[in-house]
Design a protein around this motif. Structure first.
Motif, PDB file in Angstrom:
ATOM      1  N   LEU A 133       1.039  -1.277   0.856  1.00 18.11           N
ATOM      2  CA  LEU A 133      -0.314  -0.465   0.018  1.00 18.11           C
ATOM      3  C   LEU A 133       0.597   1.425  -0.380  1.00 18.11           C
ATOM      4  CD1 LEU A 133      -2.949  -1.093   2.260  1.00 18.11           C
ATOM      5  CD2 LEU A 133      -3.312  -1.038  -0.025  1.00 18.11           C
ATOM      6  N   ALA A 134       1.872   0.943   0.453  1.00 21.99           N
ATOM      7  CA  ALA A 134       2.802   2.235   0.791  1.00 21.99           C
ATOM      8  C   ALA A 134       3.392   2.686  -0.878  1.00 21.99           C
ATOM      9  CB  ALA A 134       4.079   1.789   1.931  1.00 21.99           C
ATOM     10  N   ILE A 135       3.501   1.490  -1.362  1.00 25.18           N
ATOM     11  CA  ILE A 135       4.448   1.094  -2.884  1.00 25.18           C
ATOM     12  C   ILE A 135       3.290   2.455  -3.877  1.00 25.18           C
ATOM     13  CG2 ILE A 135       5.425   0.494  -4.771  1.00 25.18           C
ATOM     14  CD1 ILE A 135       6.610  -1.953  -3.297  1.00 25.18           C
ATOM     15  N   SER A 136       2.018   1.384  -3.605  1.00 24.98           N
ATOM     16  CA  SER A 136       1.088   2.292  -3.973  1.00 24.98           C
ATOM     17  C   SER A 136       0.571   3.649  -4.658  1.00 24.98           C
ATOM     18  CB  SER A 136      -0.244   1.339  -4.219  1.00 24.98           C
ATOM     19  OG  SER A 136      -0.798   1.612  -3.184  1.00 24.98           O
ATOM     20  N   LEU A 137       0.992   4.356  -2.574  1.00 26.30           N
ATOM     21  CA  LEU A 137       0.840   5.622  -3.249  1.00 26.30           C
ATOM     22  C   LEU A 137       2.050   6.866  -3.927  1.00 26.30           C
ATOM     23  CD1 LEU A 137       0.384   6.262   0.924  1.00 26.30           C
ATOM     24  CD2 LEU A 137      -0.911   6.570  -1.101  1.00 26.30           C
ATOM     25  N   ALA A 138       3.361   5.643  -4.172  1.00 22.83           N
ATOM     26  CA  ALA A 138       4.370   6.372  -4.878  1.00 22.83           C
ATOM     27  C   ALA A 138       4.235   5.947  -6.401  1.00 22.83           C
ATOM     28  CB  ALA A 138       5.610   5.638  -4.745  1.00 22.83           C
ATOM     29  N   ARG A 139       3.148   4.483  -6.197  1.00 26.67           N
ATOM     30  CA  ARG A 139       2.884   4.227  -7.831  1.00 26.67           C
ATOM     31  C   ARG A 139       1.682   5.660  -8.065  1.00 26.67           C
ATOM     32  NH1 ARG A 139       1.902  -0.300  -7.106  1.00 26.67           N
ATOM     33  NH2 ARG A 139       3.246  -1.558  -7.645  1.00 26.67           N
TER      34      ARG A 139
ATOM     35  N   VAL B 247      -9.145   8.645  -8.983  1.00 23.84           N
ATOM     36  CA  VAL B 247      -9.835   7.404 -10.031  1.00 23.84           C
ATOM     37  C   VAL B 247      -7.803   6.586 -10.032  1.00 23.84           C
ATOM     38  CG1 VAL B 247     -10.422   6.849 -12.951  1.00 23.84           C
ATOM     39  CG2 VAL B 247     -11.798   8.474 -11.522  1.00 23.84           C
ATOM     40  N   ILE B 248      -7.407   7.589 -10.731  1.00 18.31           N
ATOM     41  CA  ILE B 248      -5.435   7.397 -10.352  1.00 18.31           C
ATOM     42  C   ILE B 248      -5.285   6.574  -8.991  1.00 18.31           C
ATOM     43  CG2 ILE B 248      -3.849   7.738 -10.857  1.00 18.31           C
ATOM     44  CD1 ILE B 248      -4.231  10.409 -12.148  1.00 18.31           C
ATOM     45  N   GLY B 249      -5.962   7.220  -8.170  1.00 19.65           N
ATOM     46  CA  GLY B 249      -5.380   6.716  -7.234  1.00 19.65           C
ATOM     47  C   GLY B 249      -6.150   4.873  -6.628  1.00 19.65           C
ATOM     48  N   ALA B 250      -7.188   5.135  -6.960  1.00 17.93           N
ATOM     49  CA  ALA B 250      -8.313   3.587  -7.064  1.00 17.93           C
ATOM     50  C   ALA B 250      -7.129   2.515  -8.658  1.00 17.93           C
ATOM     51  CB  ALA B 250      -9.248   3.514  -8.381  1.00 17.93           C
ATOM     52  N   ALA B 251      -6.331   3.055  -9.813  1.00 19.11           N
ATOM     53  CA  ALA B 251      -5.840   2.004 -10.519  1.00 19.11           C
ATOM     54  C   ALA B 251      -4.420   2.155  -9.736  1.00 19.11           C
ATOM     55  CB  ALA B 251      -6.008   2.995 -11.638  1.00 19.11           C
ATOM     56  N   ALA B 252      -3.912   3.052  -9.189  1.00 23.94           N
ATOM     57  CA  ALA B 252      -2.436   1.923  -8.023  1.00 23.94           C
ATOM     58  C   ALA B 252      -3.506   1.668  -7.561  1.00 23.94           C
ATOM     59  CB  ALA B 252      -1.973   3.975  -7.537  1.00 23.94           C
ATOM     60  N   LEU B 253      -4.067   1.568  -6.485  1.00 25.65           N
ATOM     61  CA  LEU B 253      -4.613   0.322  -5.991  1.00 25.65           C
ATOM     62  C   LEU B 253      -4.435  -0.774  -6.260  1.00 25.65           C
ATOM     63  CD1 LEU B 253      -5.394  -0.402  -2.894  1.00 25.65           C
ATOM     64  CD2 LEU B 253      -7.506  -0.382  -3.056  1.00 25.65           C
ATOM     65  N   LEU B 254      -5.657  -1.505  -7.312  1.00 29.83           N
ATOM     66  CA  LEU B 254      -5.772  -2.911  -7.975  1.00 29.83           C
ATOM     67  C   LEU B 254      -4.334  -2.981  -8.404  1.00 29.83           C
ATOM     68  CD1 LEU B 254      -8.368  -0.903 -10.935  1.00 29.83           C
ATOM     69  CD2 LEU B 254      -8.552  -2.836  -8.395  1.00 29.83           C
ATOM     70  N   ALA B 255      -3.541  -2.145  -9.061  1.00 29.74           N
ATOM     71  CA  ALA B 255      -2.190  -2.695  -8.767  1.00 29.74           C
ATOM     72  C   ALA B 255      -0.767  -2.904  -8.395  1.00 29.74           C
ATOM     73  CB  ALA B 255      -1.346  -1.751 -10.148  1.00 29.74           C
ATOM     74  N   ALA B 256      -1.315  -2.905  -7.094  1.00 34.02           N
ATOM     75  CA  ALA B 256      -0.640  -2.969  -5.553  1.00 34.02           C
ATOM     76  C   ALA B 256      -1.247  -4.614  -4.939  1.00 34.02           C
ATOM     77  CB  ALA B 256      -1.007  -2.469  -4.540  1.00 34.02           C
ATOM     78  N   TYR B 257      -2.313  -5.640  -5.981  1.00 33.03           N
ATOM     79  CA  TYR B 257      -2.604  -6.844  -5.697  1.00 33.03           C
ATOM     80  C   TYR B 257      -1.916  -7.608  -6.052  1.00 33.03           C
ATOM     81  CZ  TYR B 257      -7.499  -5.692  -3.878  1.00 33.03           C
ATOM     82  OH  TYR B 257      -8.270  -5.171  -2.312  1.00 33.03           O
ATOM     83  N   PRO B 258      -1.588  -8.706  -5.115  1.00 31.39           N
ATOM     84  CA  PRO B 258      -0.081  -9.502  -5.918  1.00 31.39           C
ATOM     85  C   PRO B 258      -0.912 -10.564  -7.372  1.00 31.39           C
ATOM     86  CG  PRO B 258      -0.699  -9.805  -3.472  1.00 31.39           C
ATOM     87  CD  PRO B 258      -1.990  -8.953  -4.259  1.00 31.39           C
ATOM     88  N   LEU B 259      -1.959 -10.462  -7.518  1.00 31.39           N
ATOM     89  CA  LEU B 259      -2.348 -11.272  -8.430  1.00 31.39           C
ATOM     90  C   LEU B 259      -4.523 -11.289  -8.367  1.00 31.39           C
ATOM     91  CD1 LEU B 259      -1.792 -15.063  -7.704  1.00 31.39           C
ATOM     92  CD2 LEU B 259      -0.465 -13.269  -9.428  1.00 31.39           C
ATOM     93  N   PRO B 260      -4.489 -10.287  -9.982  1.00 35.55           N
ATOM     94  CA  PRO B 260      -6.287 -10.052  -9.916  1.00 35.55           C
ATOM     95  C   PRO B 260      -6.702 -11.860  -9.453  1.00 35.55           C
ATOM     96  CG  PRO B 260      -5.239 -10.646 -11.919  1.00 35.55           C
ATOM     97  CD  PRO B 260      -4.359 -10.211 -11.122  1.00 35.55           C
ATOM     98  N   PRO B 261      -7.592 -11.220  -9.545  1.00 36.48           N
ATOM     99  CA  PRO B 261      -8.891 -12.752  -9.102  1.00 36.48           C
ATOM    100  C   PRO B 261      -8.738 -13.941 -10.063  1.00 36.48           C
ATOM    101  CG  PRO B 261     -10.354 -11.284  -8.637  1.00 36.48           C
ATOM    102  CD  PRO B 261      -9.260 -10.710  -9.495  1.00 36.48           C
ATOM    103  N   GLY B 262      -8.495 -13.631 -11.362  1.00 36.03           N
ATOM    104  CA  GLY B 262      -8.024 -14.477 -12.388  1.00 36.03           C
ATOM    105  C   GLY B 262      -7.049 -15.441 -12.431  1.00 36.03           C
ATOM    106  N   ARG B 263      -6.302 -15.090 -12.001  1.00 37.03           N
ATOM    107  CA  ARG B 263      -5.302 -15.743 -11.640  1.00 37.03           C
ATOM    108  C   ARG B 263      -4.656 -16.042 -10.710  1.00 37.03           C
ATOM    109  NH1 ARG B 263      -0.315 -10.843 -12.999  1.00 37.03           N
ATOM    110  NH2 ARG B 263       1.004 -13.123 -11.391  1.00 37.03           N
ATOM    111  N   LEU B 264      -5.390 -15.493  -8.905  1.00 38.72           N
ATOM    112  CA  LEU B 264      -5.557 -16.075  -8.390  1.00 38.72           C
ATOM    113  C   LEU B 264      -5.663 -17.243  -8.004  1.00 38.72           C
ATOM    114  CD1 LEU B 264      -5.279 -15.505  -5.207  1.00 38.72           C
ATOM    115  CD2 LEU B 264      -6.924 -14.096  -4.672  1.00 38.72           C
TER     116      LEU B 264
END
Length: 358
Positions: free
Chosen positions: A91-97, A335-352
């Motif tokens: 989550l900290a990295i997602s702020l920089a992202r 909106v950009i913050g939400a996109a950065a949060l999504l990128a912070a997930y190790p895997l999206p549901p399909g791959r999980l």
């Protein structure tokens, strides 16, 4: 032997087995998608397995654990767990992202408006300072890349960071992004006319360093995400750039209305591309409709969609020459913050789901 659904970074993927007496046995990747841990005991009892994988497909780090028994039946964690949500450091990295994403899209928008105003005396006031967001993007990008590398590494070391950045397409894409942002900053400082090419390439390369790179075939996932990001740069970035300008006489003056009128048709096309390719990307990463409402990733995606929906009436208001650009820019940042949060997930549901079934 532990088997996984994706190719692994052989130097950074690892596992530890703790036997019933507390003795630890360490192992590393021994194949394309497997980790072996040699054990020198077969004592009766419950063994605990902790594993960490670094995917060569997109560079994300995944953690998990499970128990198994020798002569006994383990209870509780025998089926195993996979950490599907971002941790505190993620989550900290997602702020920089988010800062990097915002700065890159703002730079795209500034360069677009600069291009639209070129050669028009009535738009001489359109002089965005594009070097500032590019510098922010570079500094934030360095923080993101180093943060991701340190999360993947077993400990802080130069060799581990280099292994992360020099393995697979996602590693090289991260290095390329920093190089392109550096070149873009140099071009902006020198006033070179080709700064836009480096900024656009920096945005496009983001797709090769994220979840999209793990979609098969990879070229399709990267293309879909790349078009989505570039279109967002034109639409969202243009809105952010407009919010930084102050036309003489305000936005209802002839010159202010003129710039909005020139931007609106381009923004409309970019909006359609952003939403269209974003929907395709969401389907590829979700793997179905159910995860949209049954996972935290899906909820974050729904929040992003709702925020995009909020921007639509604001954009219509601007098109009718009654802009609320600062308000629209704030929503765009969310909106950009939400996109950065999504990128912070190790895997999206399909791959999980595939990882849990591996």
């Amino acid at each position: 032997m532990l088997g996984f659904s994706e190719p692994l970074n052989a130097k950074l993927s690892r596992a530890t087995v703790t036997d019933p007496t507390g003795q630890r046995f360490d192992g590393q990747a021994s194949g394309v998608a497997e980790i072996r841990v040699p054990l020198s005991t077969n004592a009766l009892g419950v063994y605990e397995v902790q594993w960490t994988t670094v995917s060569v497909a997109d560079g994300h780090t995944l953690h998990g654990s499970f128990d198994f028994g020798v002569g006994v039946i383990p209870t509780g964690a025998s089926e195993g767990t996979v950490r599907a949500s971002p941790g505190p450091l993620d989550l900290a990295i997602s702020l920089a992202r988010a800062a990097e994403y915002t700065a890159l899209l703002l730079a795209v928008g500034m360069l677009l408006l600069q291009r639209m105003a070129r050669g028009r005396a009535e738009l001489a006031w359109v002089r965005p300072r594009v070097r500032i967001p590019i510098a922010v993007a570079l500094l934030s990008g360095i923080a993101v890349v180093l943060g991701e590398a340190l999360v993947a590494a077993p400990g802080p070391s130069v060799s581990a960071v280099w292994s992360y950045l020099s393995t697979g397409l996602p590693g090289f894409a991260r290095l390329a992004r920093l190089a392109l942002e550096t070149l873009a900053l140099a071009a902006a400082i020198w006033g070179a006319p080709w700064a836009w090419a480096f900024v656009a390439a920096s945005v496009a390369v983001l797709a090769a360093a994220g979840h999209a790179a793990a979609i098969r075939p990879a070229w399709w996932g990267i293309t879909v995400d790349g078009v989505h990001l570039l279109a967002a740069g034109v639409w969202v970035g243009g809105i952010l750039a407009l919010s930084t300008l102050r036309p003489p006489g305000g936005w209802r003056s002839p010159s202010g209305r003129g710039l909005v009128s020139r931007f609106s048709p381009v923004a409309l096309v970019a909006f359609a591309l952003t939403v269209g390719f974003g929907a395709v990307q969401a389907f590829l990463e979700l793997g179905g409709i159910r995860p949209l409402v049954s996972t935290s990733y899906g909820w974050a995606l729904l929040a992003k969609v709702a925020l995009v929906g909020t921007m639509v009436p604001l954009s219509i208001r601007a098109w009718r020459r009654r802009p609320l650009l600062r308000t629209e820019a704030v929503v765009a940042v969310l909106v950009i913050g939400a996109a950065a949060l999504l990128a912070a997930y190790p895997l999206p549901p399909g791959r999980l789901e595939a990882a849990e079934n591996a």
